[in-house]
Design a protein around this motif. Structure first.
Motif, PDB file in Angstrom:
ATOM      1  N   VAL A  40       0.826  -1.205   0.000  1.00 38.70           N
ATOM      2  CA  VAL A  40       0.000   0.000   0.000  1.00 38.70           C
ATOM      3  C   VAL A  40       0.867   1.265   0.000  1.00 38.70           C
ATOM      4  O   VAL A  40       1.964   1.280   0.561  1.00 38.70           O
ATOM      5  CB  VAL A  40      -1.005  -0.051   1.183  1.00 38.70           C
ATOM      6  CG1 VAL A  40      -0.304   0.097   2.514  1.00 38.70           C
ATOM      7  CG2 VAL A  40      -2.090   0.980   1.031  1.00 38.70           C
ATOM      8  N   SER A  41       0.364   2.282  -0.708  1.00 40.00           N
ATOM      9  CA  SER A  41       1.052   3.583  -0.758  1.00 40.00           C
ATOM     10  C   SER A  41       0.487   4.507   0.312  1.00 40.00           C
ATOM     11  O   SER A  41      -0.539   4.201   0.926  1.00 40.00           O
ATOM     12  CB  SER A  41       0.803   4.262  -2.109  1.00 40.00           C
ATOM     13  OG  SER A  41       1.398   3.568  -3.139  1.00 40.00           O
ATOM     14  N   ALA A  42       1.097   5.663   0.441  1.00 34.24           N
ATOM     15  CA  ALA A  42       0.601   6.669   1.373  1.00 34.24           C
ATOM     16  C   ALA A  42      -0.733   7.219   0.861  1.00 34.24           C
ATOM     17  O   ALA A  42      -0.983   7.248  -0.344  1.00 34.24           O
ATOM     18  CB  ALA A  42       1.615   7.796   1.505  1.00 34.24           C
ATOM     19  N   THR A  46      -0.278  12.511   0.464  1.00 37.78           N
ATOM     20  CA  THR A  46       0.485  12.613   1.723  1.00 37.78           C
ATOM     21  C   THR A  46       1.979  12.805   1.481  1.00 37.78           C
ATOM     22  O   THR A  46       2.628  13.628   2.141  1.00 37.78           O
ATOM     23  CB  THR A  46       0.280  11.332   2.566  1.00 37.78           C
ATOM     24  OG1 THR A  46      -1.098  11.208   2.855  1.00 37.78           O
ATOM     25  CG2 THR A  46       1.079  11.384   3.854  1.00 37.78           C
ATOM     26  N   THR A  47       2.544  12.050   0.534  1.00 36.25           N
ATOM     27  CA  THR A  47       4.001  12.139   0.322  1.00 36.25           C
ATOM     28  C   THR A  47       4.384  13.553  -0.120  1.00 36.25           C
ATOM     29  O   THR A  47       5.356  14.117   0.378  1.00 36.25           O
ATOM     30  CB  THR A  47       4.452  11.088  -0.713  1.00 36.25           C
ATOM     31  OG1 THR A  47       3.984   9.813  -0.287  1.00 36.25           O
ATOM     32  CG2 THR A  47       5.978  11.061  -0.828  1.00 36.25           C
ATOM     33  N   ASP A  48       3.593  14.145  -1.034  1.00 34.15           N
ATOM     34  CA  ASP A  48       3.879  15.512  -1.479  1.00 34.15           C
ATOM     35  C   ASP A  48       3.778  16.483  -0.306  1.00 34.15           C
ATOM     36  O   ASP A  48       4.576  17.412  -0.176  1.00 34.15           O
ATOM     37  CB  ASP A  48       2.884  15.939  -2.566  1.00 34.15           C
ATOM     38  CG  ASP A  48       3.128  15.174  -3.856  1.00 34.15           C
ATOM     39  OD1 ASP A  48       4.174  15.387  -4.465  1.00 34.15           O
ATOM     40  OD2 ASP A  48       2.285  14.349  -4.228  1.00 34.15           O
ATOM     41  N   GLY A  73       4.267   8.070   5.789  1.00 30.95           N
ATOM     42  CA  GLY A  73       3.027   8.068   5.003  1.00 30.95           C
ATOM     43  C   GLY A  73       2.503   6.660   4.783  1.00 30.95           C
ATOM     44  O   GLY A  73       1.316   6.371   4.997  1.00 30.95           O
ATOM     45  N   GLU A  74       3.367   5.758   4.395  1.00 37.51           N
ATOM     46  CA  GLU A  74       2.951   4.382   4.121  1.00 37.51           C
ATOM     47  C   GLU A  74       2.605   3.626   5.409  1.00 37.51           C
ATOM     48  O   GLU A  74       1.783   2.704   5.400  1.00 37.51           O
ATOM     49  CB  GLU A  74       4.047   3.643   3.329  1.00 37.51           C
ATOM     50  CG  GLU A  74       3.952   3.738   1.807  1.00 37.51           C
ATOM     51  CD  GLU A  74       4.248   5.110   1.216  1.00 37.51           C
ATOM     52  OE1 GLU A  74       4.759   5.986   1.950  1.00 37.51           O
ATOM     53  OE2 GLU A  74       3.963   5.323   0.019  1.00 37.51           O
ATOM     54  N   ARG A  75       3.247   4.003   6.503  1.00 36.16           N
ATOM     55  CA  ARG A  75       2.948   3.332   7.782  1.00 36.16           C
ATOM     56  C   ARG A  75       1.523   3.634   8.222  1.00 36.16           C
ATOM     57  O   ARG A  75       0.840   2.792   8.801  1.00 36.16           O
ATOM     58  CB  ARG A  75       3.909   3.789   8.883  1.00 36.16           C
ATOM     59  CG  ARG A  75       5.275   3.216   8.732  1.00 36.16           C
ATOM     60  CD  ARG A  75       6.182   3.734   9.837  1.00 36.16           C
ATOM     61  NE  ARG A  75       6.005   2.976  11.060  1.00 36.16           N
ATOM     62  CZ  ARG A  75       7.028   2.427  11.728  1.00 36.16           C
ATOM     63  NH1 ARG A  75       8.244   2.539  11.267  1.00 36.16           N
ATOM     64  NH2 ARG A  75       6.817   1.768  12.837  1.00 36.16           N
ATOM     65  N   GLY A 150      12.405   6.107  -4.197  1.00 36.56           N
ATOM     66  CA  GLY A 150      12.109   7.087  -5.251  1.00 36.56           C
ATOM     67  C   GLY A 150      10.617   7.172  -5.470  1.00 36.56           C
ATOM     68  O   GLY A 150       9.877   6.213  -5.187  1.00 36.56           O
ATOM     69  N   ARG A 151      10.147   8.327  -5.980  1.00 39.86           N
ATOM     70  CA  ARG A 151       8.715   8.560  -6.161  1.00 39.86           C
ATOM     71  C   ARG A 151       8.071   7.436  -6.970  1.00 39.86           C
ATOM     72  O   ARG A 151       8.639   6.970  -7.952  1.00 39.86           O
ATOM     73  CB  ARG A 151       8.463   9.910  -6.842  1.00 39.86           C
ATOM     74  CG  ARG A 151       8.951  11.131  -6.088  1.00 39.86           C
ATOM     75  CD  ARG A 151       8.434  11.200  -4.644  1.00 39.86           C
ATOM     76  NE  ARG A 151       7.005  11.077  -4.473  1.00 39.86           N
ATOM     77  CZ  ARG A 151       6.149  12.098  -4.530  1.00 39.86           C
ATOM     78  NH1 ARG A 151       6.590  13.313  -4.731  1.00 39.86           N
ATOM     79  NH2 ARG A 151       4.861  11.897  -4.352  1.00 39.86           N
ATOM     80  N   GLY A 152       6.903   7.025  -6.541  1.00 41.15           N
ATOM     81  CA  GLY A 152       6.198   5.940  -7.227  1.00 41.15           C
ATOM     82  C   GLY A 152       6.751   4.564  -6.890  1.00 41.15           C
ATOM     83  O   GLY A 152       6.362   3.565  -7.497  1.00 41.15           O
ATOM     84  N   GLY A 153       7.643   4.496  -5.885  1.00 42.36           N
ATOM     85  CA  GLY A 153       8.381   3.260  -5.609  1.00 42.36           C
ATOM     86  C   GLY A 153       7.560   2.102  -5.064  1.00 42.36           C
ATOM     87  O   GLY A 153       8.053   0.970  -5.020  1.00 42.36           O
ATOM     88  N   SER A 154       6.306   2.336  -4.679  1.00 43.28           N
ATOM     89  CA  SER A 154       5.501   1.208  -4.194  1.00 43.28           C
ATOM     90  C   SER A 154       5.273   0.172  -5.287  1.00 43.28           C
ATOM     91  O   SER A 154       5.118  -1.019  -4.998  1.00 43.28           O
ATOM     92  CB  SER A 154       4.138   1.692  -3.692  1.00 43.28           C
ATOM     93  OG  SER A 154       4.301   2.580  -2.628  1.00 43.28           O
ATOM     94  N   ASP A 155       5.253   0.616  -6.527  1.00 46.94           N
ATOM     95  CA  ASP A 155       5.121  -0.337  -7.642  1.00 46.94           C
ATOM     96  C   ASP A 155       6.274  -1.339  -7.594  1.00 46.94           C
ATOM     97  O   ASP A 155       6.090  -2.545  -7.808  1.00 46.94           O
ATOM     98  CB  ASP A 155       5.193   0.392  -9.001  1.00 46.94           C
ATOM     99  CG  ASP A 155       4.016   1.323  -9.253  1.00 46.94           C
ATOM    100  OD1 ASP A 155       3.021   1.234  -8.524  1.00 46.94           O
ATOM    101  OD2 ASP A 155       4.105   2.136 -10.201  1.00 46.94           O
TER     102      ASP A 155
HETATM  103  N1  ASP Z   1       3.966   7.396  -1.676  1.00 47.70           N
HETATM  104  C1  ASP Z   1       5.087   7.381  -2.588  1.00 47.70           C
HETATM  105  C2  ASP Z   1       4.953   8.473  -3.628  1.00 47.70           C
HETATM  106  O1  ASP Z   1       3.994   9.223  -3.604  1.00 47.70           O
HETATM  107  C3  ASP Z   1       5.299   6.055  -3.236  1.00 47.70           C
HETATM  108  C4  ASP Z   1       4.190   5.590  -4.143  1.00 47.70           C
HETATM  109  O2  ASP Z   1       3.073   6.125  -4.096  1.00 47.70           O
HETATM  110  O3  ASP Z   1       4.428   4.661  -4.908  1.00 47.70           O
HETATM  111  O4  ASP Z   1       5.820   8.611  -4.443  1.00 47.70           O
END
Ligand code: ASP
Ligand code: ADP
Ligand code: MG
Length: 429
Positions: A40-42, A46-48, A73-75, A150-155
């Motif tokens: 799961v992502s934030a 939230t991250t921004d 955020g992810e926690r 890095g941004r988008g890293g949950s993928d």
């Molecule tokens: N929360 C992180 C981001 O916004 C990671 C993700 O969403 O994949 O970059």
């Protein structure tokens, strides 16, 4: 029934309602007999918001502390999701990236996964739990510090866990119905792609289609993990990303597919352009510039060097890089100005990149000319060009990007007959 990994992005868990909706969906997969591991992502943006907060406290926050902050955020979302699942009468346990065995190098803010040891996740699902893992984070092998990918890293977390757990599929749930021929936020007539090869998806992702992160696709290709990108807001089939159109995977059977000449158009406004002006036209100059950049651990994208005007013996070198690294690059080059030997630096963050991607390009020589014609018909001026075997990219003014994407999309006959591309959520930030 095997194990499935499901990843839910920030827009799918943007608020309490979203978390409860996603929890129901996860429980359905469990009821269907799967072992389920969720990444799961934030929540939402939230991250921004955490990044904005850090910048108010310090203009250049220390990497270690920045990562510690962002992983919060992810926690939050992992714990809330586990609670929501328990509330539906099913067992769930949440784990940080470190607890889930996501081991990385120690490059803060863009760490690479070097090993995944998911013993605790395996035990948890074997005991009948749904395991919820915080995406985008790990722990460094040497210092045991908390890192982010890095941004988008949950993928990437999702695919890495799918590989380590030998999952039958990695499902990426987001706010659109799959991978489209262009960003549905820009092109209303974009078409959903039923199947796309790892190669074409890699190029789209590297060119800015943030629906999947480039590193995640790289990982999936290396371990041959099929990815199913789909919406968490609808029950529709999404896009399969895999090596073969009809893999052995049972879930993928019966999906109608054909290899397209052109897969899609990607755009990216997250880069800036640096021009090093007045570089002596002699061997070793480019090496000195790019050694300086690489020592600062900055990844660059395109490079162009103009031939020197014979009378001056000087040339200009331009390159593009993530805006977020612009300050660092300029500082590093300024510091080495004398050693490298150049006149001045120019920095331009009002640029955009448009890329056309498709394996069919190799065998269709007219594609390049048609691409440039479409841009010129739309009155778009080209500043830089780069190509690979299956991609052409150009840099233009940022203001021209949306118009250019729509023009190219139409010119290659990619428009659908209806405005079918639905965006269910997210702010596009
Ligand atoms: N929360 C992180 C981001 O916004 C990671 C993700 O969403 O994949 O970059
Ligand atoms: P998540 O929060 O689920 O990780 P992202 O915002 O990272 O979601 O990615 C989904 C977004 O990617 C979509 O809302 C869409 O605007 C954008 N996008 C860009 N290019 C494409 C494309 N070719 N197909 C689908 N979505 C795309
Ligand atoms: Mg994403």
């Amino acid at each position: 029934m095997g194990l499935v990994v499901q990843k839910y992005g920030g827009s799918s868990v943007a608020d309490a309602e979203g978390i409860k909706r996603v929890a129901k969906r996860i429980v359905e997969a469990k009821k269907n007999g799967h072992q389920v591991v969720v990444v799961v992502s934030a929540m939402g943006d939230t991250t921004d918001e955490l990044i904005d907060l850090a910048e108010q406290v310090s203009p250049m926050p220390a990497g270690r502390e920045f990562d510690m902050l962002l992983t919060a955020g992810e926690r939050i979302s992992m714990a809330l999701l586990a609670m929501a699942i328990k509330n539906l009468g099913h067992e769930a346990q949440s784990f940080t990236g470190s607890q889930a065995g996501v081991i990385t190098d120690s490059v803060h803010n863009k760490a690479r996964i070097i090993d995944v040891t998911p013993g605790r996740i395996r035990d948890s699902v074997d005991e009948g739990n749904i395991a919820i893992v915080a995406g985008f984070q790990g722990v460094s092998q040497d210092k045991k510090d908390i890192t982010t990918l890095g941004r988008g890293g949950s993928d990437t977390t999702a695919v890495a866990l799918a590989a380590a757990l030998d999952a039958e599929v990695c499902e990426i749930y987001t706010d659109v119905d799959g991978v489209f021929t262009a960003d549905p936020r820009v092109v209303k007539k974009a078409k959903k792609i039923d199947w796309i090869s790892f190669e074409d998806m890699l190029e789209l992702a590297a060119s800015g289609s943030k629906v999947l992160l480039h590193r995640c696709v790289e990982y999936a290709r290396r371990y041959n993990i099929p990815i199913h990108v789909r919406s968490s807001f609808s029950g529709l089939q999404g896009t399969w990303v895999s090596s073969e159109p009809l893999a052995q995977n049972t879930q993928q059977q019966g999906v109608k597919v054909e290899q397209a000449i052109i897969s899609g158009v990607a755009h990216d406004t997250s880069e800036a352009k640096v021009t090093v002006v007045g570089v002596p036209d002699k061997p070793g100059e480019a090496a000195a510039i790019f050694r300086t950049i690489s020592n600062a651990e900055i990844n660059i994208d395109m490079i162009v060097q103009n031939v020197s005007a014979a009378s001056t013996g000087l040339t200009d070198i331009s390159f593009t890089l993530p805006k977020a690294e612009g300050r660092k690059a300029i500082d590093a080059l300024e510091k080495n100005k004398e050693g490298i030997g150049f006149d001045s630096l120019r920095y331009d963050d009002q640029i955009g990149k448009i890329s056309l991607v498709g394996a069919g390009m190799k065998t269709n020589p007219g594609v390049t000319a048609d691409f440039f014609t479409a841009l010129s018909d739309a009155g778009v001026n080209i500043e830089l060009i780069s190509t690979s075997e299956i991609r052409i990219s150009v840099v233009t003014r940022a203001d021209d990007v949306n118009e250019a994407v729509r023009a190219v999309h139409s010119a290659f006959g990619l428009d659908s007959d209806s405005d079918e591309a639905v965006v269910y959520g997210g702010t596009g930030r």
